[in-house]
Design an enzyme around this catalytic site. Structure first.
Site, PDB file in Angstrom:
ATOM      1  N   HIS A  70      37.557  42.656  37.468  1.00  0.00           N
ATOM      2  CA  HIS A  70      36.851  43.051  38.632  1.00  0.00           C
ATOM      3  C   HIS A  70      37.234  44.407  38.943  1.00  0.00           C
ATOM      4  CE1 HIS A  70      41.197  43.297  40.688  1.00  0.00           C
ATOM      5  NE2 HIS A  70      41.312  42.246  39.937  1.00  0.00           N
ATOM      6  N   ASP A 186      44.863  47.713  38.497  1.00  0.00           N
ATOM      7  CA  ASP A 186      44.382  46.469  38.616  1.00  0.00           C
ATOM      8  C   ASP A 186      43.053  46.616  39.487  1.00  0.00           C
ATOM      9  OD1 ASP A 186      44.123  43.860  39.292  1.00  0.00           O
ATOM     10  OD2 ASP A 186      45.846  43.928  40.872  1.00  0.00           O
ATOM     11  N   GLU A 220      37.628  40.013  43.941  1.00  0.00           N
ATOM     12  CA  GLU A 220      38.891  39.297  43.502  1.00  0.00           C
ATOM     13  C   GLU A 220      40.137  39.116  44.239  1.00  0.00           C
ATOM     14  OE1 GLU A 220      42.265  38.471  40.882  1.00  0.00           O
ATOM     15  OE2 GLU A 220      41.948  40.297  41.991  1.00  0.00           O
ATOM     16  N   GLU A 221      40.223  40.450  44.829  1.00  0.00           N
ATOM     17  CA  GLU A 221      41.688  40.666  45.764  1.00  0.00           C
ATOM     18  C   GLU A 221      41.443  39.909  46.846  1.00  0.00           C
ATOM     19  OE1 GLU A 221      44.025  42.127  44.441  1.00  0.00           O
ATOM     20  OE2 GLU A 221      43.416  43.591  43.057  1.00  0.00           O
ATOM     21  N   ASP A 241      42.407  40.701  33.345  1.00  0.00           N
ATOM     22  CA  ASP A 241      43.185  41.018  34.351  1.00  0.00           C
ATOM     23  C   ASP A 241      44.610  41.291  33.964  1.00  0.00           C
ATOM     24  OD1 ASP A 241      43.438  41.944  37.088  1.00  0.00           O
ATOM     25  OD2 ASP A 241      42.883  39.968  37.945  1.00  0.00           O
ATOM     26  N   HIS A 321      50.207  46.556  42.460  1.00  0.00           N
ATOM     27  CA  HIS A 321      49.621  46.680  43.891  1.00  0.00           C
ATOM     28  C   HIS A 321      50.556  47.860  44.228  1.00  0.00           C
ATOM     29  CE1 HIS A 321      47.514  42.539  44.283  1.00  0.00           C
ATOM     30  NE2 HIS A 321      47.241  43.148  43.529  1.00  0.00           N
TER      31      HIS A 321
END
Length: 347
Positions: A70, A186, A220-221, A241, A321
């Site tokens: 993603h 990410d 995706e998030e 991922d 994150h």
């Protein structure tokens, strides 16, 4: 042909992380991927939801594979223009405000991109005693805009509105010791790996055993990036991922992380075993791990009702994150596993 070339992949990562693209606003990242592939002779299709799909025909076209990475990231939106002229935010994706405090950002209005800084309202220690005890939350975090504005009306006159996207500065660095650190690793690491693999397959004489679809997802998030546009012939679905690192985790920044289970439940046992076997046969450093608070495009596809065997692996990403970091060895191991997987037979 030298593949995988981790230096080229890291250069690709740097380009990707510097393209702003939170979920709902990842158009530029998708456009970049499409243009890069087109320049290298690869056709692709943008879906109605905004994802990017590439299909490479294999020896067997009756049973297919589907592989995702993603390009969307965490971010925020303008929730409210405060009487001070500053901005209150709403999150896009799951993260802690602590991880963004003091970060430079951009506000994407309809007519201009403005710069700013994400601040605790009570930042000044010379004014607010005990501010280190104040909770970093939606009510206390705000954007200080780099414009002369002290009222709501002055900010609105700049062209800034509720609903404008806010993106975070990535601050990419590649150290001499081999670390790659930046926001948005990410999942820009995986997207870069997938771009480089597709171009390699286009230029080389490698013939895949099965028709394979590569999908760059853009939501995706927020949970539904890769749950559609999956052809009926697909029997195996792999999400590339990040591997989650921390206390109680086996994954690290130097190996490829293979997920056995996340918050959605276990991944397909035999597909996971196949990935482990590929690592063992090809001398790829790996770790098998469980990610307690995690979901992927693959788990989203399962939740949407697709009848596929699903798996997940990727580079180990430290401080996910937040200000993330991995190492070139982990990137290289992930590239090697993905290449070995697409060349292997279905389980």
């Amino acid at each position: 042909m030298n593949y995988p070339d981790v230096s080229k992949t890291i250069s690709q990562i740097e380009k990707l992380v510097n393209i702003p693209g939170p979920s709902g606003y990842a158009y530029a990242a998708i456009e970049y991927c499409q243009n890069f592939l087109k320049e290298n002779g690869v056709d692709s299709t943008v879906t109605h939801k905004g994802g990017l799909s590439v299909t490479i025909e294999g020896e067997d076209s009756s049973k297919h594979r589907f592989i995702t990475a993603h390009v969307d990231t965490l971010g925020a939106m303008v929730k409210e223009i405060l009487p001070s002229g500053r901005l209150k935010m709403t999150k896009i994706g799951s993260f802690s405000w602590n991880a963004t405090e003091g970060e430079y950002c951009q506000i994407h209005s309809s007519n201009k991109i403005f710069t700013g800084t994400i601040c605790l309202h009570e930042t000044s220690g010379h004014v607010y005693r005990g501010n280190d005890d104040i909770k970093r939350d939606d009510n206390h975090m705000e954007v200080r805009i780099d414009e002369v504005t002290t009222t709501q009306e002055e900010t609105e006159a700049l062209g800034i509105s509720v609903g404008d996207f806010i993106t975070f500065a990535p601050r990419f660095e590649h150290t001499d010791s081999g670390f790659v650190k930046s926001r948005h690793l990410d999942d820009k690491v995986s997207a870069a790996i997938m771009l480089e693999l597709i171009v390699h397959l286009q230029r080389s004489d490698v013939r895949l055993p099965h028709t394979t679809h590569f999908f760059f997802s853009n939501n995706e998030e927020i949970g539904y990036g890769g749950n559609s546009n999956i052809p009926e012939e697909v029997v195996e679905y792999i999400a590339v991922d990040m591997g989650a690192l921390g206390d109680g985790q086996r994954s690290d920044e130097y190996t490829v992380s293979i997920c056995a289970k996340d918050s959605s439940g276990p991944y397909h046992y035999y597909l996971r075993q196949h990935l482990v076997q590929l690592c063992q046969e090809n001398d790829i450093d790996y770790k098998v791990d469980i990610y307690p608070y995690y979901g992927s495009d693959a788990s989203a596809a399962i939740s949407a009702g697709h009848d596929v065997k699903h798996g997940l692996f990727g580079a180990g990403i430290e401080s996910s994150h937040a200000m993330e970091r991995t190492h070139r060895r982990s990137i290289e191991a992930t590239e090697a596993l993905l290449f070995a997987y697409v060349k292997s037979p279905l389980i």
